[in-house]
Write a protein that holds these residues in place. Structure first.
Motif, PDB file in Angstrom:
ATOM      1  N   PRO A  91       0.924  -1.295  -0.054  1.00  0.00           N
ATOM      2  CA  PRO A  91      -0.051  -0.016   0.155  1.00  0.00           C
ATOM      3  C   PRO A  91       0.943   1.446   0.047  1.00  0.00           C
ATOM      4  O   PRO A  91       0.297   2.415  -0.209  1.00  0.00           O
ATOM      5  N   GLY A  92       2.299   1.155   0.141  1.00  0.00           N
ATOM      6  CA  GLY A  92       3.044   2.236  -0.250  1.00  0.00           C
ATOM      7  C   GLY A  92       3.477   3.115   1.092  1.00  0.00           C
ATOM      8  O   GLY A  92       3.903   4.226   1.008  1.00  0.00           O
ATOM      9  N   ASP A  93       3.172   2.577   2.342  1.00  0.00           N
ATOM     10  CA  ASP A  93       3.475   3.365   3.474  1.00  0.00           C
ATOM     11  C   ASP A  93       4.955   3.552   3.609  1.00  0.00           C
ATOM     12  O   ASP A  93       5.491   4.579   3.997  1.00  0.00           O
ATOM     13  N   SER A  94       5.878   2.706   3.452  1.00  0.00           N
ATOM     14  CA  SER A  94       7.284   2.715   3.329  1.00  0.00           C
ATOM     15  C   SER A  94       7.713   3.795   2.366  1.00  0.00           C
ATOM     16  O   SER A  94       8.407   4.579   2.646  1.00  0.00           O
ATOM     17  N   ALA A  95       7.023   3.746   1.130  1.00  0.00           N
ATOM     18  CA  ALA A  95       7.568   4.568   0.072  1.00  0.00           C
ATOM     19  C   ALA A  95       7.111   6.018   0.358  1.00  0.00           C
ATOM     20  O   ALA A  95       7.916   7.024   0.405  1.00  0.00           O
ATOM     21  N   ALA A  96       6.084   6.259   1.123  1.00  0.00           N
ATOM     22  CA  ALA A  96       5.357   7.504   1.679  1.00  0.00           C
ATOM     23  C   ALA A  96       6.443   8.100   2.695  1.00  0.00           C
ATOM     24  O   ALA A  96       6.823   9.243   2.366  1.00  0.00           O
ATOM     25  N   ALA A  97       6.875   7.088   3.389  1.00  0.00           N
ATOM     26  CA  ALA A  97       7.905   7.580   4.343  1.00  0.00           C
ATOM     27  C   ALA A  97       9.350   7.928   3.757  1.00  0.00           C
ATOM     28  O   ALA A  97       9.992   9.378   4.126  1.00  0.00           O
ATOM     29  N   MET A  98       9.687   7.417   2.822  1.00  0.00           N
ATOM     30  CA  MET A  98      10.853   7.825   2.173  1.00  0.00           C
ATOM     31  C   MET A  98      10.782   9.040   1.257  1.00  0.00           C
ATOM     32  O   MET A  98      11.552  10.106   1.197  1.00  0.00           O
ATOM     33  N   ALA A  99       9.477   9.060   0.827  1.00  0.00           N
ATOM     34  CA  ALA A  99       9.309  10.532  -0.025  1.00  0.00           C
ATOM     35  C   ALA A  99       9.046  11.649   0.747  1.00  0.00           C
ATOM     36  O   ALA A  99       9.591  12.571   0.609  1.00  0.00           O
ATOM     37  N   ALA A 100       8.656  11.417   2.096  1.00  0.00           N
ATOM     38  CA  ALA A 100       8.470  12.618   3.194  1.00  0.00           C
ATOM     39  C   ALA A 100       9.825  12.843   3.682  1.00  0.00           C
ATOM     40  O   ALA A 100      10.045  14.073   4.103  1.00  0.00           O
ATOM     41  N   ALA A 101      10.737  12.180   3.595  1.00  0.00           N
ATOM     42  CA  ALA A 101      12.189  12.192   3.883  1.00  0.00           C
ATOM     43  C   ALA A 101      13.052  12.929   2.848  1.00  0.00           C
ATOM     44  O   ALA A 101      14.264  13.336   2.855  1.00  0.00           O
ATOM     45  N   GLY A 102      12.388  13.206   1.633  1.00  0.00           N
ATOM     46  CA  GLY A 102      12.905  13.896   0.465  1.00  0.00           C
ATOM     47  C   GLY A 102      13.473  13.191  -0.691  1.00  0.00           C
ATOM     48  O   GLY A 102      14.301  13.373  -1.399  1.00  0.00           O
ATOM     49  N   LEU A 103      13.370  11.702  -0.299  1.00  0.00           N
ATOM     50  CA  LEU A 103      13.747  10.876  -1.252  1.00  0.00           C
ATOM     51  C   LEU A 103      12.991  10.871  -2.800  1.00  0.00           C
ATOM     52  O   LEU A 103      11.783  10.942  -2.625  1.00  0.00           O
ATOM     53  N   ARG A 104      13.438  10.559  -3.783  1.00  0.00           N
ATOM     54  CA  ARG A 104      12.833  10.185  -4.970  1.00  0.00           C
ATOM     55  C   ARG A 104      12.419   8.723  -5.088  1.00  0.00           C
ATOM     56  O   ARG A 104      13.383   7.707  -5.220  1.00  0.00           O
ATOM     57  N   VAL A 105      11.055   8.450  -5.018  1.00  0.00           N
ATOM     58  CA  VAL A 105      10.700   6.745  -4.650  1.00  0.00           C
ATOM     59  C   VAL A 105       9.918   6.450  -6.071  1.00  0.00           C
ATOM     60  O   VAL A 105       8.867   6.934  -6.386  1.00  0.00           O
ATOM     61  N   HIS A 106      10.472   5.487  -6.692  1.00  0.00           N
ATOM     62  CA  HIS A 106       9.886   4.224  -7.570  1.00  0.00           C
ATOM     63  C   HIS A 106       9.276   3.232  -6.713  1.00  0.00           C
ATOM     64  O   HIS A 106       9.942   2.361  -6.538  1.00  0.00           O
ATOM     65  N   ALA A 107       8.008   2.939  -6.833  1.00  0.00           N
ATOM     66  CA  ALA A 107       7.391   1.894  -6.041  1.00  0.00           C
ATOM     67  C   ALA A 107       6.752   0.999  -7.009  1.00  0.00           C
ATOM     68  O   ALA A 107       6.009   1.584  -7.808  1.00  0.00           O
ATOM     69  N   VAL A 108       6.846  -0.214  -6.846  1.00  0.00           N
ATOM     70  CA  VAL A 108       6.379  -1.045  -7.813  1.00  0.00           C
ATOM     71  C   VAL A 108       5.796  -2.307  -6.984  1.00  0.00           C
ATOM     72  O   VAL A 108       6.180  -2.639  -5.861  1.00  0.00           O
ATOM     73  N   ASP A 109       4.809  -2.938  -7.685  1.00  0.00           N
ATOM     74  CA  ASP A 109       3.896  -4.026  -6.988  1.00  0.00           C
ATOM     75  C   ASP A 109       3.325  -4.584  -8.047  1.00  0.00           C
ATOM     76  O   ASP A 109       2.842  -4.082  -9.100  1.00  0.00           O
ATOM     77  N   ALA A 110       2.951  -5.950  -7.875  1.00  0.00           N
ATOM     78  CA  ALA A 110       2.496  -6.680  -8.749  1.00  0.00           C
ATOM     79  C   ALA A 110       0.935  -6.775  -8.661  1.00  0.00           C
ATOM     80  O   ALA A 110       0.016  -7.402  -9.589  1.00  0.00           O
TER      81      ALA A 110
END
Length: 197
Positions: A51-70
């Motif tokens: 659901p992208g919660d880790s990705a959201a935390a990384m984005a909030a920290a200023g990282l550029r996030v490419h999130a993939v799932d099947a």
């Protein structure tokens, strides 16, 4: 991950899974340490983002996030997070060279077939930039089996996972272990390894 039954479970339980994992990801010390280990504005792959919660935390920290799932239902949830570029893709569709500063594979590759792990990890190593960071977490054991929800797991020992990472070109630098309750309500042992590319 291409097991139809596993995909169907995650599709049906996407919202429930998001409710269970959301709060944990906000306070996860392993995720915080991974973020802190990367340079500002690093480009990160969240492999099997759910659901992208880790990705959201990384984005909030200023990282550029490419999130993939099947699972399309998971991608729909992940895409709602600000700063997260979410894409439908399977593990074997990760290609390219020197793209990412970090790869977060948190309890995702445990759904890959054991025979596919060497090729997947090799592709991840190729996609990771020099001195990039990999985080991988999997449940520990020696077999492959389905849980009571029907999800198929590949369990690994620490030695096996270290061997797979070494063969793919990674150098393990961190290790953490624990035991937690999963979506199916049962407890399982896990190992998380940090590695340099």
């Amino acid at each position: 991950m291409s097991d139809p039954e596993t995909l169907a479970v995650y599709a049906a339980k996407a919202e429930e899974y998001a409710a269970i994992t959301g709060d944990h990801n906000k306070t996860d010390p392993i995720l915080a340490a991974f973020i802190a280990s990367l340079p500002p504005k690093a480009h990160v792959l969240d492999l099997g983002c759910g659901p992208g919660d880790s990705a959201a935390a990384m984005a909030a920290a200023g990282l550029r996030v490419h999130a993939v799932d099947a699972v399309p239902e998971m991608i729909a949830l992940a895409a709602r997070h600000k700063g997260v570029a979410a894409q439908l893709a399977t593990f074997d569709q990760i290609t390219g060279t020197d793209i990412y500063d970090g790869i977060w594979a948190n309890y995702s590759l445990l759904h890959a077939a054991r025979a596919d792990l060497p090729d997947i990890l090799s592709a991840l190593h190729t996609a990771l930039r020099a001195n990039g960071r990999l985080h991988i977490a999997m449940k520990t054991g020696t077999d492959s089996a389905r849980d009571r929800l029907g999800r198929k797991y590949t369990y690994v020992t620490e030695d096996e996972l270290r061997g797979l990472l070494g063969a793919a070109g990674f150098t393990v630098t961190k290790k953490q272990t624990g035991r937690d309750k999963g979506l199916d309500g049962t407890y399982a042992d896990w190992i998380a390894l940090g590695a340099d590319g």
